[in-house]
Design a protein around this motif. Structure first.
Motif, short mmCIF file in Angstrom:
data_model
loop_
_atom_site.label_atom_id
_atom_site.label_comp_id
_atom_site.label_asym_id
_atom_site.label_seq_id
_atom_site.Cartn_x
_atom_site.Cartn_y
_atom_site.Cartn_z
N VAL A 122 0.84 -1.20 0.00
CA VAL A 122 0.00 0.00 0.00
C VAL A 122 0.88 1.24 0.00
CG1 VAL A 122 -1.74 1.31 1.26
CG2 VAL A 122 -1.88 -1.17 1.19
N SER A 123 1.95 1.24 0.76
CA SER A 123 2.85 2.39 0.81
C SER A 123 3.45 2.67 -0.57
CB SER A 123 3.96 2.16 1.83
OG SER A 123 3.45 2.07 3.14
N ALA A 124 3.83 1.60 -1.28
CA ALA A 124 4.40 1.78 -2.61
C ALA A 124 3.37 2.38 -3.57
CB ALA A 124 4.91 0.44 -3.14
N VAL A 125 2.14 1.90 -3.49
CA VAL A 125 1.07 2.45 -4.33
C VAL A 125 0.80 3.91 -3.96
CG1 VAL A 125 -1.41 2.30 -4.84
CG2 VAL A 125 -0.01 0.22 -4.77
N LEU A 126 0.75 4.19 -2.66
CA LEU A 126 0.47 5.55 -2.20
C LEU A 126 1.56 6.54 -2.61
CD1 LEU A 126 -1.07 5.33 1.38
CD2 LEU A 126 -1.99 6.55 -0.58
N ARG A 127 2.80 6.11 -2.58
CA ARG A 127 3.88 7.02 -2.97
C ARG A 127 3.70 7.49 -4.41
NH1 ARG A 127 7.06 3.80 0.57
NH2 ARG A 127 7.59 2.33 -1.09
N ARG A 128 3.24 6.60 -5.27
CA ARG A 128 3.00 6.99 -6.66
C ARG A 128 1.81 7.94 -6.77
NH1 ARG A 128 5.74 2.43 -6.64
NH2 ARG A 128 7.22 2.07 -8.34
N LYS A 129 0.74 7.63 -6.05
CA LYS A 129 -0.44 8.49 -6.10
C LYS A 129 -0.14 9.88 -5.54
CE LYS A 129 -4.04 4.92 -5.80
NZ LYS A 129 -4.76 5.34 -7.03
N LEU A 130 0.51 9.93 -4.40
CA LEU A 130 0.83 11.22 -3.79
C LEU A 130 1.86 11.97 -4.62
CD1 LEU A 130 0.95 10.06 -0.07
CD2 LEU A 130 -0.76 11.57 -1.09
N GLY A 131 2.77 11.24 -5.26
CA GLY A 131 3.74 11.89 -6.12
C GLY A 131 3.08 12.56 -7.31
N GLU A 132 2.11 11.87 -7.93
CA GLU A 132 1.38 12.45 -9.05
C GLU A 132 0.61 13.69 -8.63
OE1 GLU A 132 -1.05 9.31 -10.53
OE2 GLU A 132 0.61 8.22 -11.49
N ALA A 133 0.17 13.73 -7.36
CA ALA A 133 -0.60 14.87 -6.86
C ALA A 133 0.31 15.96 -6.29
CB ALA A 133 -1.58 14.40 -5.78
N GLY A 134 1.62 15.75 -6.32
CA GLY A 134 2.55 16.74 -5.79
C GLY A 134 2.57 16.82 -4.27
N LEU A 135 2.19 15.73 -3.60
CA LEU A 135 2.07 15.74 -2.14
C LEU A 135 3.08 14.84 -1.44
CD1 LEU A 135 -1.83 15.54 -1.85
CD2 LEU A 135 -0.41 17.55 -1.41
N LEU A 136 3.93 14.18 -2.21
CA LEU A 136 4.82 13.18 -1.60
C LEU A 136 5.76 13.81 -0.59
CD1 LEU A 136 5.52 10.24 -1.50
CD2 LEU A 136 7.12 10.58 -3.40
N GLY A 137 6.16 15.05 -0.83
CA GLY A 137 7.06 15.71 0.11
C GLY A 137 6.38 16.20 1.37
N GLU A 138 5.03 16.25 1.35
CA GLU A 138 4.29 16.75 2.52
C GLU A 138 3.73 15.61 3.37
OE1 GLU A 138 1.55 20.07 1.90
OE2 GLU A 138 2.17 20.06 -0.20
N ALA A 139 3.13 14.63 2.73
CA ALA A 139 2.45 13.57 3.47
C ALA A 139 3.46 12.62 4.10
CB ALA A 139 1.51 12.80 2.54
N ARG A 140 3.20 12.24 5.33
CA ARG A 140 4.07 11.31 6.04
C ARG A 140 3.46 9.91 5.98
NH1 ARG A 140 4.30 10.64 12.40
NH2 ARG A 140 5.91 9.03 12.59
N ILE A 141 4.16 9.00 5.29
CA ILE A 141 3.72 7.61 5.20
C ILE A 141 4.58 6.77 6.14
CG2 ILE A 141 3.39 5.61 3.70
CD1 ILE A 141 3.19 7.51 1.33
#
Length: 558
Positions: free
Chosen positions: A109-128
């Motif tokens: 799930v974390s791997a999938v989420l990193r891609r989704k959040l990256g596409e939304a420009g949020l990977l640097g903000e959201a803490r997984i």
């Protein structure tokens, strides 16, 4: 009314209670968003999307309205995601900016989420926070533990929630599959250990509560796909849920065994493959043929796996069915296999797609006539087995339509467990005392529209729905400073009139006459003149076509 300060007017004081609050997913498939409250703190579990379907044709993707939860995000200790299906994880990137809490999930799930959040420009903000499979972790005051379950996606997990008030088991989506092919079977020993510890309540999947027997095994599907594909000629396309990595692997192996090269078509499939390989799956599967090279492979030596099993209009299979895909085409002598089920609400789109494929000469095979799919959800025998292991005092059926929930409740009662039925927005106080719905909180659905979140009942979507059913009329009108019409107005009505219909010019002439009949003072006010013209056009179209279209008037003062 729900009071922000949780005063007595809002129901029982939550400072010393344990409660379950579903904000999405209890009475329909999709859009799962659940909240647990313990001593005033909140924990969210899953955050998924749903699809518009025939009831909301103006909407493609929907998410639960997080307003109530976002207003209390100072009390929100985290979001736990149980597995990587879109109806449990798909809304995270859309809603996290309003929640801004830590996200807890397993490796896949974390791997999938990193891609989704990256596409939304949020990977640097959201803490997984990635939790090992079966791991135990804390989000105070909640003591949390993942339990391994089989499902139609890698690394699905149930969640044990320990609190000072008691233990709640949130099953997520699960089944009992002795051969899940990817990952291990459901950890029945861990569930039995919970049963011995004592489970206050089990919040449990109801999707297949009407289905007798067992849901079936992925291993059986693999054997059948291999036998079916081995006997086919021409190009073969198979569509399935992108995150069902075991199914993708089965299809790939069946194609390779039949001497075919295999290509993936669709972004979600490529993303799922990348996440799977990152987590150590598909290690002995060779790289897939790139889309742009697949069309050059001889027909009898090609198998494609593509998105579109739910009739999604922008999917790879939808473009293939419409013969608009840039890289591949299917036709006479080719075969398309739907290795999936129809999610309620998607039937029309799926059947239309299958009809288009049949018109092109393709043979269409589905789970209705071939063993090419098994459900990832527990049938009644599996539900009975879980109740025997967990022995919960109370049962809360979720994740299904109302008839599934009531049937699940009847099954729980027969197994000496007291069921409690809830709907989205109910606050089910689990402790202290006997479980009861003590209050309600506001819920709703938002449409995802090109990055925006729009209320379904708001002006934008309401206007879009009116245009969809009643059309739209647009008029351009030039007047001088005194409000006298200059030239001839232009009237168009896409969805109502063809370009060469005489009614358009007739409406334009009628508009010019009506404007000239207005009082001179009104003609000098732009807003008043525009509203008068809009009302006249609406009435004129209503008299002739018995429609109430959306009307827009563009006024130019010259």
């Amino acid at each position: 009314m729900v009071m922000d300060d949780y005063s007595a007017a809002a129901g029982p004081d939550p400072a010393g209670d344990l409660a379950f609050i579903p904000l999405g997913g209890t009475g329909e498939i999709g859009m799962n968003l659940n909240v647990y409250r313990c001593d005033g703190k909140l924990l969210a579990v899953d955050c998924g999307i749903g699809f518009g379907g025939p009831e909301n044709p103006e909407v493609e993707v929907m998410v639960p309205d997080p307003t109530w939860l976002a207003e209390r995000r100072d009390r929100l200790v985290g979001l736990v995601v149980t597995h990587a299906h879109e109806d449990h994880v798909g809304a995270v990137a859309h809603l996290w900016p309003q929640l801004r809490c830590p996200i807890y999930a397993g490796p896949f799930v974390s791997a999938v989420l990193r891609r989704k959040l990256g596409e939304a420009g949020l990977l640097g903000e959201a803490r997984i926070v990635t939790i090992p499979l079966g791991g135990r972790f804390a989000a105070a005051p909640f003591d949390l533990q993942f339990l391994r379950v089989a499902h139609s996606v890698p690394e699905a997990q149930a969640l044990a929630i320990r609190t000072r008030h008691g233990l709640v088991l949130h099953t997520g989506d699960w089944k009992l599959d002795p051969e899940p092919l990817i990952g291990e079977p459901t950890d029945e020993a861990a569930f039995a250990a919970l049963g011995e510890e004592g489970v206050l309540a089990m919040v449990c999947d109801s999707t297949n509560a009407l289905v007798e027997g067992h849901s079936g095994s992925e291993a059986e599907v693999r054997r059948n796909l291999a036998a079916i594909i081995r006997g086919l000629r021409g190009r073969v396309a198979v569509t399935c849920f992108a995150t069902n990595v075991a199914r993708v692997e089965s299809i790939t192996r069946a194609g390779m065994a039949a001497g075919r090269q295999v290509a993936l078509f669709g972004r979600s499939l490529r993303n799922a493959e990348a996440a799977a390989r990152e987590c150590g799956y598909l290690t002995d599967i060779p790289p897939y043929v790139p889309e742009e090279e697949a069309g050059y492979i001889p027909d009898d030596n090609l198998l494609i796996i593509c998105t579109g099993s739910q009739g999604e209009p922008r999917s790879a299979l939808a473009k293939i069915a419409a013969d608009t895909h840039q890289q591949i085409a299917l036709g006479e002598g080719d075969t398309v296999i739907f290795s999936s089920r129809m999610i309620p609400g998607n039937e029309r789109g799926i059947l239309q797609m299958q009809d288009l494929l049949a018109r092109r000469g393709c043979r269409v095979m589905t789970a209705d006539d071939h063993m090419v799919h098994v459900s990832g959800h527990p049938a009644r025998d599996e539900l009975k087995r879980l109740y025997q292991l967990v022995k919960p005092k109370y049962a809360v059926p979720v994740h299904g339509e109302w008839r599934h929930l009531t049937e699940h409740a009847a099954l729980a009662r027969a197994l000496q467990t007291t069921p409690v039925l809830v709907e989205d927005g109910d606050v089910l106080q689990l402790a202290p005392g006997r479980p009861e719905v003590v209050e309600g909180v506001p819920t709703g659905r938002l449409a995802v529209d090109n990055g925006r979140l729009l209320p379904l009942s708001g002006g934008v979507l309401a206007a879009r729905k009116r245009m969809l059913f009643n059309g739209v009329v647009m008029a351009s009108l030039a007047v001088d400073g005194a409000g006298r019409v200059q030239g001839t107005p232009q009237v168009s009505a896409p969805g109502l009139l063809d370009g060469d219909e005489p009614l358009g010019p007739q409406l334009a002439a009628e508009l010019a006459r009506a404007v000239m009949d207005l009082p001179s003072a009104l003609r000098r006010e732009d807003d008043a003149l525009r509203e008068a013209a809009r009302g006249m056009l609406r009435k004129a179209v209503g008299r002739r076509l018995r429609k109430r279209p959306s009307v827009e008037v563009h006024l130019l003062r010259v």
